[in-house]
Scaffold this active site. Structure first.
Site, PDB file in Angstrom:
ATOM      1  N   GLU A  45      45.119  20.666  65.715  1.00 50.34           N
ATOM      2  CA  GLU A  45      45.734  21.804  65.042  1.00 50.34           C
ATOM      3  C   GLU A  45      44.787  22.385  63.997  1.00 50.34           C
ATOM      4  OE1 GLU A  45      49.606  22.459  62.183  1.00 50.34           O
ATOM      5  OE2 GLU A  45      49.853  21.223  63.976  1.00 50.34           O
ATOM      6  N   ASP A  74      54.570  26.540  65.017  1.00 44.57           N
ATOM      7  CA  ASP A  74      53.499  26.127  64.099  1.00 44.57           C
ATOM      8  C   ASP A  74      52.875  27.326  63.399  1.00 44.57           C
ATOM      9  OD1 ASP A  74      53.660  23.358  64.608  1.00 44.57           O
ATOM     10  OD2 ASP A  74      52.520  23.591  66.463  1.00 44.57           O
ATOM     11  N   ASP A  90      52.686  27.658  69.222  1.00 48.72           N
ATOM     12  CA  ASP A  90      52.951  26.244  68.974  1.00 48.72           C
ATOM     13  C   ASP A  90      51.806  25.424  69.562  1.00 48.72           C
ATOM     14  OD1 ASP A  90      55.006  25.206  67.462  1.00 48.72           O
ATOM     15  OD2 ASP A  90      56.119  24.433  69.177  1.00 48.72           O
ATOM     16  N   LYS A  92      50.504  21.837  71.006  1.00 49.91           N
ATOM     17  CA  LYS A  92      50.978  20.593  71.589  1.00 49.91           C
ATOM     18  C   LYS A  92      49.783  19.770  72.079  1.00 49.91           C
ATOM     19  CE  LYS A  92      55.296  21.720  71.074  1.00 49.91           C
ATOM     20  NZ  LYS A  92      56.149  21.000  70.098  1.00 49.91           N
TER      21      LYS A  92
END
Length: 271
Positions: A45, A74, A90, A92
């Protein structure tokens, strides 16, 4: 605009070096990461965020992270003059043991914002025009040191905790499957595959059926504690929906004729 975001993401990610020694403290000591999947997920991330910030700047868009870490998504990207057309992003992460392992992600809740619009989400579900997933897939390196400390000048001795990093950016509905991500939580699962390119190219079943079919499927998917379950698979849903289309409601307007047409087309191609 959304396609431009994806294109820029791939262009910029080509130059990212994923080799990470660990956490550097104020004494110039490196604390190794180990193979904890939550820590590694956070590392990916951190690699993605500056890329998204660059893209937002180049496209004259705003990138925000929700104030709470427990809500979806996110990242939120939007143009100031069109705040009602937000893009959810997002991140993952999952790992595989071999090149033949089944790849599968959990893609967020189907029991909250898809049903109640404002539950566990930044803004409203209906404020988003697109929902993207950036997926990272890697192999764990079991030789990696757990919680070891190295001097900065000895960093070459650190064994990296992961190898063979692959990534993609695709719309959520195109990589979603028809089963929950786990047996006792209400999370959407991606479609299982051994072929990374099928994820990168968004070849899940809902990619043919469309966003609205995806939304209907998961809005009405039974809770895991439910005693009566009208459907638990896509094949059962494709029988259930035409018989219940008049009572189906979404948070946004949808065209029932288009939904039913997509289903008939899908049945014809997969019969």
């Amino acid at each position: 605009m959304a396609d431009c975001i994806v294109e820029k993401f791939y262009q910029k990610m080509k130059h990212v070096n994923f080799e990470t020694y660990g956490i550097l403290d104020s004494n110039n000591q490196i604390h190794t990461l180990g193979t904890d999947s939550k820590i590694i997920g956070r590392i990916f991330e951190m690699f993605a965020q500056p890329i998204l910030e660059e893209i937002a700047t180049e496209l004259n868009m705003t990138l925000k992270t929700p104030e709470s870490q427990t809500v979806y998504p996110d990242f939120v990207m939007f143009k100031e003059e069109k705040p009602e057309e937000k893009i959810a992003i997002d991140i993952k992460t999952t790992y595989v043991s071999t090149d033949q392992s089944i790849i599968k992600f959990t893609l967020g809740s189907y029991g909250s914002y898809m049903r109640k619009n404002t539950k566990n989400i930044a803004y409203r579900y209906t404020d988003y025009s697109k929902h993207y997933v950036i997926g990272f897939i890697y192999k764990r390196n079991d030789r990696a040191q757990e919680s070891r400390v190295y001097k900065y000048e000895n960093r070459k001795e650190v064994i990296f905790p992961y190898t063979n990093v692959k990534y993609f950016m695709e719309e959520k509905y195109k990589i979603a499957g028809d089963k929950p991500g786990s047996g006792n939580t209400e999370n959407i699962g991606s479609f299982p595959t051994r072929n990374f390119l099928e994820l990168q190219n968004g070849q899940g079943p809902f990619s043919e059926l469309g966003q609205d079919v995806f939304d209907i499927y998961w809005k009405y998917y039974p809770e895991y504690r439910a005693t009566e379950k009208p459907y638990t698979s896509l094949s059962e849903f494709l029988v259930w929906l035409p018989a219940h289309i008049d009572s189906v409601e979404l948070l946004h307007d949808f065209d029932a004729d288009i939904v039913l047409g997509n289903i008939e087309k899908y049945k014809g191609q997969h019969s």
